[in-house]
Design an enzyme around this catalytic site. Structure first.
Site, PDB file in Angstrom:
ATOM      1  N   ASN A  98      36.916 -37.464 170.609  1.00  0.00           N
ATOM      2  CA  ASN A  98      36.377 -38.577 171.414  1.00  0.00           C
ATOM      3  C   ASN A  98      37.343 -39.750 171.500  1.00  0.00           C
ATOM      4  OD1 ASN A  98      33.983 -37.331 172.166  1.00  0.00           O
ATOM      5  ND2 ASN A  98      32.975 -37.879 170.249  1.00  0.00           N
ATOM      6  N   TYR A 144      36.256 -32.231 154.146  1.00  0.00           N
ATOM      7  CA  TYR A 144      37.077 -33.435 154.340  1.00  0.00           C
ATOM      8  C   TYR A 144      38.533 -33.049 154.596  1.00  0.00           C
ATOM      9  CZ  TYR A 144      39.023 -38.088 153.177  1.00  0.00           C
ATOM     10  OH  TYR A 144      39.684 -39.294 153.194  1.00  0.00           O
ATOM     11  N   LYS A 148      40.301 -33.356 158.217  1.00  0.00           N
ATOM     12  CA  LYS A 148      41.432 -34.269 158.443  1.00  0.00           C
ATOM     13  C   LYS A 148      42.666 -33.508 158.928  1.00  0.00           C
ATOM     14  CE  LYS A 148      39.891 -38.423 157.187  1.00  0.00           C
ATOM     15  NZ  LYS A 148      40.009 -39.653 157.972  1.00  0.00           N
TER      16      LYS A 148
HETATM   17  P1  NAD Z   1      34.368 -45.922 153.807  1.00  0.00           P
HETATM   18  O1  NAD Z   1      33.391 -44.840 153.537  1.00  0.00           O
HETATM   19  O2  NAD Z   1      34.206 -47.215 153.075  1.00  0.00           O
HETATM   20  O3  NAD Z   1      34.424 -46.273 155.351  1.00  0.00           O
HETATM   21  C1  NAD Z   1      34.221 -45.324 156.365  1.00  0.00           C
HETATM   22  C2  NAD Z   1      33.418 -45.987 157.478  1.00  0.00           C
HETATM   23  O4  NAD Z   1      33.202 -45.040 158.535  1.00  0.00           O
HETATM   24  C3  NAD Z   1      32.054 -46.462 157.018  1.00  0.00           C
HETATM   25  O5  NAD Z   1      31.802 -47.776 157.460  1.00  0.00           O
HETATM   26  C4  NAD Z   1      31.097 -45.452 157.648  1.00  0.00           C
HETATM   27  O6  NAD Z   1      29.801 -45.986 157.869  1.00  0.00           O
HETATM   28  C5  NAD Z   1      31.828 -45.097 158.918  1.00  0.00           C
HETATM   29  N1  NAD Z   1      31.452 -43.783 159.454  1.00  0.00           N
HETATM   30  C6  NAD Z   1      31.329 -42.615 158.782  1.00  0.00           C
HETATM   31  N2  NAD Z   1      30.976 -41.631 159.634  1.00  0.00           N
HETATM   32  C7  NAD Z   1      30.870 -42.197 160.867  1.00  0.00           C
HETATM   33  C8  NAD Z   1      30.519 -41.708 162.154  1.00  0.00           C
HETATM   34  N3  NAD Z   1      30.197 -40.411 162.356  1.00  0.00           N
HETATM   35  N4  NAD Z   1      30.518 -42.567 163.191  1.00  0.00           N
HETATM   36  C9  NAD Z   1      30.822 -43.893 163.009  1.00  0.00           C
HETATM   37  N5  NAD Z   1      31.153 -44.410 161.808  1.00  0.00           N
HETATM   38  C10 NAD Z   1      31.183 -43.567 160.761  1.00  0.00           C
HETATM   39  O7  NAD Z   1      35.817 -45.316 153.535  1.00  0.00           O
HETATM   40  P2  NAD Z   1      37.246 -46.041 153.494  1.00  0.00           P
HETATM   41  O8  NAD Z   1      37.766 -45.931 152.129  1.00  0.00           O
HETATM   42  O9  NAD Z   1      37.149 -47.357 154.153  1.00  0.00           O
HETATM   43  O10 NAD Z   1      38.101 -45.045 154.406  1.00  0.00           O
HETATM   44  C11 NAD Z   1      38.414 -45.358 155.751  1.00  0.00           C
HETATM   45  C12 NAD Z   1      39.275 -44.256 156.336  1.00  0.00           C
HETATM   46  O11 NAD Z   1      40.492 -44.147 155.599  1.00  0.00           O
HETATM   47  C13 NAD Z   1      38.629 -42.877 156.310  1.00  0.00           C
HETATM   48  O12 NAD Z   1      38.940 -42.194 157.499  1.00  0.00           O
HETATM   49  C14 NAD Z   1      39.276 -42.199 155.140  1.00  0.00           C
HETATM   50  O13 NAD Z   1      39.331 -40.798 155.296  1.00  0.00           O
HETATM   51  C15 NAD Z   1      40.672 -42.802 155.162  1.00  0.00           C
HETATM   52  N6  NAD Z   1      41.270 -42.770 153.825  1.00  0.00           N
HETATM   53  C16 NAD Z   1      40.878 -43.633 152.847  1.00  0.00           C
HETATM   54  C17 NAD Z   1      41.429 -43.552 151.582  1.00  0.00           C
HETATM   55  C18 NAD Z   1      41.025 -44.487 150.466  1.00  0.00           C
HETATM   56  O14 NAD Z   1      41.527 -44.331 149.350  1.00  0.00           O
HETATM   57  N7  NAD Z   1      40.180 -45.464 150.706  1.00  0.00           N
HETATM   58  C19 NAD Z   1      42.387 -42.572 151.306  1.00  0.00           C
HETATM   59  C20 NAD Z   1      42.756 -41.691 152.315  1.00  0.00           C
HETATM   60  C21 NAD Z   1      42.199 -41.810 153.578  1.00  0.00           C
END
Ligand code: NAD
Ligand code: UDP
Length: 313
Positions: A98, A144, A148
């Site tokens: 999307n 996951y 990804k």
């Molecule tokens: P988080 O869970 O705090 O934030 C993810 C956000 O996405 C949340 O606000 C959630 O409500 C929203 N979300 C989930 N599914 C959704 C959907 N179908 N439609 C709309 N919103 C949706 O996680 P984060 O730590 O902030 O991670 C953010 C991104 O960074 C993610 O994609 C994660 O895979 C990536 N990431 C994070 C880390 C880390 O260490 N924090 C490491 C690697 C990758």
């Protein structure tokens, strides 16, 4: 001033990114379904006339005119992404389709928040971007990890087939204020346990390693990556190469909180990677970026956040 869409804008990373982009003078739209994020993370931004929030699920098409898209929507902690594995795959795959379809239509630049989990339980150490990974396609983490990985495939395919301007970053374990206190990730778990005087839950023998990046360093890397010229797509590792065992992390958190908590040992979850450390040579070269915040400094700030949060409950 650019108009920028942040999917997952109410999450841990997304809320900091929205704040940073607003401070940099941009107009920001947060799209979120509030599965793991919350309005509490962005409530302080709502008075800003250049900030808008949209409740929307990224698995459904969405149309808007923006210059840039940061695609962060996806639960990131193992307990959250394993809660509904099918939905996690849909969020990664349909969310990518999307957002890429939108970027193609409106000619926006789009950045994918990929992850070190694409390397799985790595056989190459530290991990360089040309390592293809060691992932169990049917394990607990596969929704996951494989989601990804397909996300990256889709980003590359839209770039090659449709000339979409893409950027892929592979984020390594990131921590900081606004992590969810119950999301099960190790930094938040240990801090909350230590502050509450509860046992610190070490999974396995605690010799597995991670490299912990403070949120501010990640934001700098993300924004620099979005600003690179069109020829550079990544993937590029964004993480802190300082590697610690989980036991070392626990000991530091106990010391910094002055806690009397004891360590307890629990079974290691299936497919839990034994080691993880980014090779950030590519980020140094292409983005002129490297992390600045040492673990101790970042932990002090994160502990202060959780102390305040727990005090309010
Ligand atoms: P988080 O869970 O705090 O934030 C993810 C956000 O996405 C949340 O606000 C959630 O409500 C929203 N979300 C989930 N599914 C959704 C959907 N179908 N439609 C709309 N919103 C949706 O996680 P984060 O730590 O902030 O991670 C953010 C991104 O960074 C993610 O994609 C994660 O895979 C990536 N990431 C994070 C880390 C880390 O260490 N924090 C490491 C690697 C990758
Ligand atoms: N971990 C732990 N105790 C906890 C939470 C996590 O020992 O209370 C371990 C976990 O088994 C893993 C590491 O800490 O080896 C990092 O876990 P996290 O869920 O934060 O991230 P990921 O495994 O996705 O890197």
């Amino acid at each position: 001033m650019k108009r920028i869409l942040v999917t997952g804008g109410a999450g841990f990373v997304g809320s900091h990114l929205c704040e940073r982009l607003l401070n940099d003078g941009h107009e920001v739209i947060s799209l979120d379904n509030y599965f793991t994020g919350g309005k509490r993370n962005i409530v302080h931004l709502l008075d800003n006339p250049y900030f808008e929030i949209v409740r929307h699920d990224v698995t459904m098409p969405f149309f808007i005119e923006v210059d840039e898209i940061y695609n962060l929507a996806c639960p990131a902690s193992p307990i959250h992404y394993q809660y509904n594995a099918i939905k996690t795959v849909k969020t990664s795959v349909m969310g990518a389709i999307n957002m890429l379809g939108l970027a193609k239509r409106i000619k926006a630049k789009v950045l994918q928040a990929s992850t070190s989990e694409v390397y799985g339980d790595p056989l190459v150490h530290p991990q360089t971007e040309d390592y293809w990974g060691h992932v169990n396609p049917i394990g607990e983490r596969s929704c996951y990890d494989e989601g990804k990985r397909v996300g990256e495939t889709l980003f590359m395919s839209y770039h090659k087939q449709n000339n979409v301007q893409i950027k892929i970053i592979r984020i390594f374990n990131t921590y900081g204020p606004r992590m969810h206190p119950n999301d099960g990730r190790v930094v938040s778990n240990f801090i909350v346990q230590a502050l509450n005087g509860n046992d610190i839950s070490i999974y396995g023998d605690g010799t597995q390693t991670r490299s912990f990046q403070y949120i501010d360093d990640l934001l700098n890397g993300m924004i620099k990556m979005m600003g690179t010229d069109d020829t550079f797509t990544g993937p590029v590792n964004i993480g802190n190469p300082d590697e610690f065992t989980i036991l070392e992390l626990a000991e530091r958190i106990i010391r910094l909180t002055g806690s009397k908590s004891k360590l307890v040992f629990e079974p290691l979850p299936a497919d839990d990677p034994l080691q993880r450390q980014p090779d950030i040579s590519l980020a140094r070269e292409k983005l002129n970026w490297e992390p600045k915040v040492k673990l101790e400094e970042g932990l002090v700030k994160t502990i202060a956040y959780f102390e305040k949060l727990l005090g309010e409950q």
